[in-house]
Design a protein around this motif. Structure first.
Motif, mmCIF file in Angstrom:
data_model
loop_
_atom_site.group_PDB
_atom_site.id
_atom_site.type_symbol
_atom_site.label_atom_id
_atom_site.label_comp_id
_atom_site.label_asym_id
_atom_site.label_seq_id
_atom_site.Cartn_x
_atom_site.Cartn_y
_atom_site.Cartn_z
ATOM 1 N N VAL A 84 0.984 -1.083 -0.118
ATOM 2 C CA VAL A 84 -0.213 -0.010 0.002
ATOM 3 C C VAL A 84 0.924 1.168 0.084
ATOM 4 N N GLN A 85 1.964 1.155 0.832
ATOM 5 C CA GLN A 85 2.851 2.241 0.951
ATOM 6 C C GLN A 85 3.680 2.414 -0.422
ATOM 7 N N CYS A 137 -16.234 1.892 3.212
ATOM 8 C CA CYS A 137 -15.845 1.115 4.347
ATOM 9 C C CYS A 137 -14.220 0.846 4.415
ATOM 10 N N MET A 138 -13.601 2.059 3.666
ATOM 11 C CA MET A 138 -11.990 1.898 3.850
ATOM 12 C C MET A 138 -11.704 3.332 4.458
ATOM 13 N N SER A 139 -10.336 3.329 4.980
ATOM 14 C CA SER A 139 -9.878 4.655 5.474
ATOM 15 C C SER A 139 -8.469 4.202 5.706
ATOM 16 N N LYS A 153 -1.802 3.281 7.787
ATOM 17 C CA LYS A 153 -2.278 1.898 7.606
ATOM 18 C C LYS A 153 -3.749 1.958 6.642
ATOM 19 N N LEU A 154 -3.766 1.065 5.676
ATOM 20 C CA LEU A 154 -5.290 1.159 5.209
ATOM 21 C C LEU A 154 -5.963 0.253 6.060
ATOM 22 N N ALA A 182 -1.135 -4.695 -3.530
ATOM 23 C CA ALA A 182 -1.416 -4.615 -2.045
ATOM 24 C C ALA A 182 -2.609 -5.355 -1.109
ATOM 25 N N LEU A 183 -3.482 -5.484 -2.339
ATOM 26 C CA LEU A 183 -4.845 -6.275 -1.841
ATOM 27 C C LEU A 183 -5.364 -7.271 -2.673
#
Lengths: 77, 472
Positions: B286-287, B323-325, B330-331, B351-352
């Motif tokens: 993600v980073q 629903c994401m933050s 951090k995700l 990342a996902l």
């Protein structure tokens, strides 16, 4: 099976103007005539009549009907 | 578990199948093509060739030349079929109405589908298309063919049919366009006995099941779409070939919610891969996306500079359920509220990843607009495991078929039956509890019909007792 086949043929012969029938209409008529008949058995009886050359399929492409061979449109029109 | 076919697979060799030589397959020069005129004047159709895209008219004319040079001795139906087809289509353009008659008694022995009758209503004028029947050939799951099969099929169709075909029809079948009634049975025998392939579905039966490319080539596939499609095709052979449904019925298998075969829009019963645990997150990756180390979307939008990747703009704020933050760098995903839209996973595939506990969602009732408007499938069963032999899924399918054959009216799709009698009734049939998400709008009917089992303590109502006091 023979009883069902007989009921199917009788129904298909009974049409005054119609010569092609939806399966559901055949099913309803047969169930009225042969109480306790199951849908799957009626379908098998129809398939057997098709294989024997008594019934024919009539298809428009999107839907299918059954008819007696020799009654109404049976050859290329 | 490795895939096991239900019957031995045949290895085809085009050199043994071929009906035409290489010279016959390339039998005209560019000069001949330039000077070629078909036997009918088709100015309306030729106008279509003036556009920027390749035209079917140009293709058909080229092929008409090929047939003419092959000669009638090498062909079993009229060599002018393509020329007559263009002629008749031209006439339809001029008249503004079709000259085809659909339907009829065509088919192959024992089959109630796979062949669609079509006849010209001007056969004297266009004898080559007096009959122009369509044959549907079942595609293999995900349409992995080898060239020996395809070349063999093309030779067969050229010899016994018009040579025109459609790869593929909406349901996925190979559509062979145009042959005469006397060729249907021989073509079927060749397809089945030599090319080892079956006819597809048409009419009031189960249409040829279709699946996405699945695990063969796609990292997102959450179940083996090809195996399930094959298994269902083989298991429901009788429904595919001997029509007894109220109308057509389609299965489609999407490996993930990206929906590459658009099952949600087209299938009476849509299978869509899903997961019931949490989306797997690699925070380092993600980073990496945030820092611009990886191109978003797997590099699929690299053709233009879209600026620096902004995780809020491109992912977090795009989440349809919010629903994401991003908390402390951090995700964070509230998985209970994820609707499986796949956007975040598609944008940051490194990342996902979907969860590991995978299966299928079952949605029912999609259709094109015939009676009412187009309908999308409705999610009825959010999750089922999808593993061979798929008995859990077959049980649901059998219940659906049985109910629809009983309740459905002639020419009524499953979605229309559900709409007519209510989704609640359908849920009862399947034994599935209703979910709040199934409610489309607040109720407009003020009456609530309670069933005895819905009311604590139940209630008794004797209709004969009621009738003793109230005339009908």
């Amino acid at each position: 099976m023979e009883e069902l086949k007989k009921a199917i043929v009788e129904f298909c012969e009974s049409g005054k103007t119609k010569t092609k029938f939806y399966f559901k209409d055949i099913e309803k008529a047969v169930k009225d005539k042969v109480p306790g008949a199951k849908t799957l058995q009626i379908k098998k009886a129809c398939s057997a009549l098709i294989n024997e050359g008594v019934l024919i399929y009539y298809s428009t492409g999107s839907t299918t009907m059954y008819g007696l061979k020799g009654k109404g449109i049976t050859e290329d029109h | 578990m490795a895939f096991e076919p239900k019957r031995p697979q045949k290895k085809l060799d085009y050199q043994e199948l071929r009906l035409f030589t290489d010279e016959e397959l390339k039998n005209y020069t560019e000069e001949e093509e330039k000077n070629f005129k078909i036997k009918h004047d088709i100015p309306e159709l030729e106008q279509l060739e003036s556009g920027p895209w390749p035209s079917f008219v140009a293709d058909a004319k080229r092929y008409a030349l090929r047939r003419r040079k092959l000669g009638q001795d090498n062909l079993l139906i009229n060599q002018d079929v393509v020329e007559d087809l263009l002629g008749q289509v031209e006439l339809s353009y001029v008249h503004g109405e079709t000259h085809w008659k659909h339907g009829g008694i065509v088919g192959v022995i024992g089959y109630g589908g796979g062949v669609i009758g079509r006849y010209s209503d001007v056969p004297e004028q266009f004898p080559g298309v007096a009959h122009f029947h369509t044959i549907r050939v079942a595609q293999v799951p995900s349409k992995f063919y080898d060239t020996d099969f395809l070349r063999g099929l093309c030779d067969l169709w050229e010899y016994r049919g018009s040579g025109l075909l459609n790869m593929h029809g909406s349901t996925g079948d190979i559509i062979l366009l145009g042959t005469f009634t006397d060729q249907l049975e021989p073509i079927f025998q060749e397809l089945a006995q030599v090319l080892d392939v079956d006819l597809g579905g048409s009419g009031s039966n189960l249409r040829t099941p279709e699946c996405c490319v699945g695990k063969a080539r796609c990292q997102y596939a959450l179940y083996d779409t090809q195996e399930m499609c094959y298994e269902m095709t083989m298991h429901y052979q009788d429904e595919l070939h001997r029509p007894a449904f109220p109308y057509k019925f389609k299965f489609k298998f999407d490996g993930c919610p990206n929906g590459c075969v658009a099952s949600i829009a087209r299938a009476d019963l849509s299978f869509i891969g899903t997961w019931r645990d949490d989306i797997r997150i690699d925070q380092d990756a993600v980073q990496g996306y945030i820092n611009g180390e990886f191109p978003p979307g797997g590099g699929s939008h690299k053709g233009r500079d879209w600026g620096k990747f902004d995780i809020y703009e491109e992912v977090i704020n795009r989440c349809p359920t919010g629903c994401m933050s991003l908390e402390g760098g951090k995700l964070v995903i509230d998985n209970a509220n994820c609707t499986r839209c796949m956007h975040c996973i598609n944008t940051m595939p490194r990342a996902l990843k979907p969860g590991k506990d995978t299966g299928v969602s079952l949605l029912f009732g999609a259709k094109a607009p015939i009676l009412e408007g187009a309908q999308m499938s409705v999610l009825v069963i959010p999750f089922m495991k999808a593993e061979p032999p798929y008995d859990n899924i077959k049980e649901i399918i059998d219940k659906t078929f049985e109910w629809w054959m009983e309740e459905g009216k002639n020419r009524e799709r499953l979605g229309e039956t559900i709409q007519r009698v209510g989704l609640q009734r359908f849920c009862d049939v399947l034994g599935v509890p209703p979910a709040p998400q199934m409610v489309k709008e607040p109720r407009s009917n003020p009456y609530i019909f309670w069933k005895e089992e819905d009311v604590p303590g139940g209630f008794k109502r004797d209709i004969n007792d009621y009738r003793s006091r109230h005339a009908r």
